[in-house]
Design an enzyme around this catalytic site. Structure first.
Site, PDB file in Angstrom:
ATOM      1  CG  ASP A 166      -2.093   1.065   1.057  1.00 11.19           C
ATOM      2  OD1 ASP A 166      -2.375   1.564  -0.145  1.00 11.19           O
ATOM      3  OD2 ASP A 166      -2.521   1.393   2.171  1.00 11.19           O
ATOM      4  CG  ASP A 204      -3.702  -4.265  -4.306  1.00 10.22           C
ATOM      5  OD1 ASP A 204      -4.350  -4.769  -5.430  1.00 10.22           O
ATOM      6  OD2 ASP A 204      -4.373  -3.604  -3.476  1.00 10.22           O
ATOM      7  CG  ASP A 356     -14.624  -2.100   1.405  1.00 10.96           C
ATOM      8  OD1 ASP A 356     -14.167  -3.098   1.647  1.00 10.96           O
ATOM      9  OD2 ASP A 356     -15.789  -1.858   0.517  1.00 10.96           O
TER      10      ASP A 356
END
Length: 376
Positions: A166, A204, A356
């Site tokens: 991230d 990711d 979320d």
């Protein structure tokens, strides 16, 4: 676009017994397991869900040499003609400890119970390992893979501890550096057993690399390529898939170029790619996108893709909303029989109902959100 990842229960003690939930909790949310951090979705473009800071732990000795600052070579002519072992077949494994199951067990009188129990809790979902805890990770992984093997089912596990994840945002955490990560992967791989297992390697980690310097990106890609080799060497029946982001993110050619550097075109490291983790893009869009990425990637004949369909039943919101957007719905149920060429599985990598951060506490199962998804 946001491609966030949220933790499905991935906790356990060194003896391989997963942490119990506190069923005395009388709320809309299920309590998360005590021994594992819960990554949550972050308000940044295409980022994974954040977790609490990584648990400190000493790096274990590594039987595999690190490949720091060495990018994976392009596939050779032999590699491009070599067929991988066939895709996994059979039925997926539903791990008995998850936040949705904890809620179902402790809320039998809730009017939403039947819908959530039948449409979400009964479905197999991935198990995430998001903390850097090298002393316990082998036993925790083994608890999942042995459980699947005992039932003749295929578990899905998600290693999620790459350092710098991230880009230092809400999902920061993981291993303190790549050497520690390499050692953690060795211990993760030691728990894979000998049965069929699907590994969704580091959501990711490839798609979100523009924040890294060229040198740091090369180091990460080398570590990912090594991770694939270690996982497949530890269990030749493991199917390892690399991060392709999703159809609303990087162009296929760009994503494929990064994937190639990360080892995704090598049969020693990879069985293909995954996309749409914790996102909402339609299955049709992801199938088309993944095929374009695979075409650009090259590699052995038969590389495939797996797609997260947990929340994409109504597609992505037109306004780009990423945080528990309204009007979303469950996607196709998890299966290893998609009927689509080059698409190996539809998986629920993100557990539907885990918030979320807008409809509940980030990373926790929220019954109201789950009910909305299951009812849409």
């Amino acid at each position: 676009m946001v491609a966030a990842a949220s933790l499905v229960v991935a906790a356990g003690a060194a003896a391989g017994v997963l942490a119990a939930f506190d069923d005395r909790r009388a709320s809309d949310e299920a309590a998360p397991p005590e021994v594992s951090a819960s990554p949550r979705l972050a308000p940044l473009p295409a980022v994974p869900s954040p977790s609490a800071p990584a648990t400190a732990g000493s790096a274990s000795p590594s039987p595999y040499p690190s490949a720091r600052r060495t990018q994976s070579p392009a596939p050779s002519r032999t590699d491009t003609k070599r067929e991988r072992t066939g895709a996994v077949t059979g039925r997926l494994y539903r791990h008995p400890d998850s936040q949705v199951l904890a809620w179902v067990r402790s809320h039998t009188g809730d009017p939403r119970h039947a819908v959530i129990a039948s449409r979400i809790a009964e479905q197999p979902a991935a198990v995430w390992f998001a903390d850097h805890a090298p002393d316990t990770v082998t036993a925790r992984v083994a608890a999942v893979t042995s459980g699947g093997a005992a039932l003749g089912r295929v578990p899905v596990v998600v290693p999620y501890a790459i350092p710098g994840r991230d880009c230092g945002g809400h999902s920061q955490g993981g291993a303190p550096d790549l050497d520690a990560y390499d050692a953690w992967i060795d211990r993760f791989a030691a728990g894979l057993g000998s049965g069929e297992v699907i590994v969704v390697l580091e959501p990711d980690s490839v798609a979100q690399t523009e924040c890294l310097s060229a040198g740091d990106r090369a180091d990460r890609f080398a570590s990912l390529a090594r991770a694939g080799r270690v996982l497949k060497s530890a269990n030749p029946r493991a199917r390892v898939y690399f991060d392709a982001g999703h159809s609303g993110w990087n162009p296929p050619a760009t994503q494929a170029a990064w994937l190639r550097q990360a080892g995704a075109a090598s049969p020693e490291s990879s069985d293909g790619i995954f996309s749409n983790v914790s996102n909402f893009h339609t299955t049709a869009d992801e199938v088309a996108y993944d095929r374009r990425v695979l075409d650009a990637l090259g590699g052995p004949v038969g590389l495939g893709a797996v797609i997260d369909t947990s929340r994409n039943g109504n597609g992505a919101p037109a306004d780009g909303e990423w945080c528990d957007p309204s009007g979303r719905g469950l996607g196709r149920t998890p299966t290893l029989s998609t009927g689509e060429s080059r698409i190996d599985a539809y998986l629920w990598v993100k557990l539907p109902g885990e918030s979320d951060g807008c409809k509940g506490r980030p990373g926790t199962f929220t019954a109201s959100y789950a009910y909305d998804l299951a009812s849409s």
